[in-house]
Each structure stands twice: as structure tokens, then as C-alpha cells.
Write an enzyme that holds these catalytic residues in place. Sequence first.
Site, mmCIF file in Angstrom:
data_model
loop_
_atom_site.group_PDB
_atom_site.id
_atom_site.type_symbol
_atom_site.label_atom_id
_atom_site.label_comp_id
_atom_site.label_asym_id
_atom_site.label_seq_id
_atom_site.Cartn_x
_atom_site.Cartn_y
_atom_site.Cartn_z
ATOM 1 N N LYS A 54 -22.151 28.313 6.708
ATOM 2 C CA LYS A 54 -20.930 27.992 5.965
ATOM 3 C C LYS A 54 -20.480 26.570 6.283
ATOM 4 O O LYS A 54 -20.131 25.803 5.396
ATOM 5 C CB LYS A 54 -19.829 29.019 6.303
ATOM 6 C CG LYS A 54 -20.113 30.401 5.721
ATOM 7 C CD LYS A 54 -19.183 31.486 6.257
ATOM 8 C CE LYS A 54 -19.584 32.851 5.693
ATOM 9 N NZ LYS A 54 -18.796 33.966 6.241
ATOM 10 N N GLN A 98 -14.322 34.839 10.759
ATOM 11 C CA GLN A 98 -15.598 35.535 10.605
ATOM 12 C C GLN A 98 -15.498 36.951 11.183
ATOM 13 O O GLN A 98 -15.055 37.138 12.312
ATOM 14 C CB GLN A 98 -16.713 34.737 11.313
ATOM 15 C CG GLN A 98 -18.098 35.340 11.154
ATOM 16 C CD GLN A 98 -18.600 35.322 9.712
ATOM 17 O OE1 GLN A 98 -18.411 34.363 8.975
ATOM 18 N NE2 GLN A 98 -19.250 36.410 9.306
ATOM 19 N N ASP A 121 -11.511 34.202 1.806
ATOM 20 C CA ASP A 121 -12.387 35.377 1.804
ATOM 21 C C ASP A 121 -11.900 36.430 0.806
ATOM 22 O O ASP A 121 -12.627 37.369 0.495
ATOM 23 C CB ASP A 121 -12.423 36.008 3.207
ATOM 24 C CG ASP A 121 -13.709 35.680 3.948
ATOM 25 O OD1 ASP A 121 -14.711 35.367 3.282
ATOM 26 O OD2 ASP A 121 -13.716 35.755 5.191
#
Length: 286
Positions: A54, A98, A121
Amino acid sequence: MTAEILDGKAAALRLQQTVGAGVARRTGAGGRPPELAVVLVGENPASQVYVRKKRSQCEEVGIVSHAHDLPADIEQETLLALVDELNAAANIDGILVQLPLPPHMDAQQVIDRIDPAKDVDGFHPVNMGRLALKLPGPRSCTPRGVMTLLEDAGIVLAGKDAVIIGQSNIVGRPMAMELLNARCTVTICHSRTRDLEAKVRGADVLVAAVGRPGFVQGDWIKEGAVVVDVGINRLESGKLAGDVDFDGARQRAGWITPVPGGVGPMTVATLLANTLDAADARDPVY
Ligand code: NAP
């Protein structure tokens, strides 16, 4: 029939280029580049790989990424305080924590704390609710990535019978909403579903998000179906495999995603798109 491959790697590259052009348009018009805070707690090897990907892809498209690597034994309150700080930071457009977090932590409380406008997200209850109501807002990366991949291939979804195996908050549920919003007739299956095989046999569009290698047998697939394999399973050999018996399914499907090279790359590229969208929404320059 041999299915056509839904090439997620190629589609992700196109999406990355589009995002890169969007970032360049912002900076060319005198705006600042989007900035993403990437928070990693602990040393889960798979998470480390995802986070590295990412961060490096952010760099490639001109998004500034800020690394926050925290020890595995961090207190919940310390992580919440960091989220508060990032929520308040004017330059930060997106916050990514994460998952999974270490077992002593409450991931939902952390997600709930993220400013929905910075929730790239798309996991915040507000954004899940917006998706359910068909309102604009950040959409979860994997399901949005699947939709982009299907659109990119010119697959018409309206009226199709879609079956999703898996009802998780990060894949199955938002995927169901995406397909419903595209006017599919959606069935969501899970571990208590009766006669799963029959449901899969009726699917014009199948999305497998189970987490068990080769779980969906090739001969369950309807002739001509679109098969999207979200599963990423590490075999003992070290190879990656999806949830679908790819070779068997490919003989019957019309379209199929490979693993690797299908949904995975779309998830990462969609994070970039969500970060650009967040910057454009928070701080429009044109
Ligand atoms: P998860 O939270 O473990 O959910 C798995 C789902 O599968 C659950 O809803 C479970 O049902 C269902 N299930 C388990 N056994 C089943 C059975 N025998 N029959 C029918 N349904 C069954 O997993 P997840 O986070 O959604 O991830 C699923 C897979 O996708 C994993 O391999 C993960 O690594 C992968 N993934 C890939 C990406 C990507 O970018 N490609 C992104 C996220 C996840 P119950 O709810 O009833 O237990």
C-alpha cells in the site's frame, strides 16, 4: 467453455494510472497531494506485506503516505489517541488501520473512532450505512474493487442472480450491498446455509469469500457464470490459492478471476482511489 480471465493486475494498473492522473490534476491546479496515514500494529507477516504494498503504491501515484508502526503490546487507548490526532490533522485525508489488530485490542472501537470522511477502508458504520442506503461515501476497498473489475470487463449485472459465500463485515456484507445497488438479486451464504451447492449452481455471478482453498468445486459452477474469487489462502507449498477450484471452474464459467492476480490487486488500487476521493471531498481544488 473456457472462461475469460478477469485480469485484476491489468485493471488495477489502469486504476492506478487514473488515480495518478487525478493526483497530478490536483497538484497541477495548485492543490496539495492526498495524504494517507497507514497504521500497523505488531509484526503480522501478511499485514507487513500488505502495508508495504500500500505504501509503495501510494508513492507511485503521488499520494504521500505516513507510516505509523506500533509495537504489538500497545494499549488500546494509545491507538485511539493516535486516531484522534490523525482525525484532527488537516493534512491527513485518509486513515488506514491495518487489520487484524492483536487479540487484546478492540478493532471495532478503533474503526468507530476514525472520522468517516477519512475512512478510506470504508469500514466505519456510517459509511457501511451510506453504502446500504446507496448514498455516496467511501466504499470498502475489496467489494468496490470487484465492482470496478466487473465494470472494466463490460459485464452487465442488472437482473443477474448473484450468490456471495461469506458474510464478513469487510467482504461479504458490503459486497452484497454493491451487487444489490447494481440491481442483482442477491443471496448471501455462510456456514449455516443449507444446500450451498444448489445455491451456487443457480448463480449467474458467484463471489467466494470463505478463506478455504478450493472450497467451491468446479462442477458447481453454472455455465457462463461470472466467478469472483476473493479468497487468499497460503498453501503448505507456499503458493497462494483461492476459494474456488480454478481449473474446474474455468471449464464452465464465462469469466473468472485468478488467484493471485484477480481481486487482490484491485483492493490495493481501490485504496488509492478512495484516498484521492477523500482528498477531493475534503479539500477540493477544482
Ligand atoms: P471471514 O471473516 O473468516 O469470513 C468467512 C466467511 O465464510 C464467513 O461468513 C463464514 O460463515 C463463511 N464460511 C465458512 N465456512 C463456510 C462453509 N463451510 N460454508 C459456507 N460459508 C462458510 O473471512 P473474510 O475476512 O471475509 O475473508 C475471506 C477470504 O477472503 C479470506 O481468504 C481472506 O484472506 C480473503 N480476502 C481477500 C481480500 C482481497 O483483497 N482479495 C480482501 C479481504 C479478504 P459464518 O459467518 O457463518 O461463520
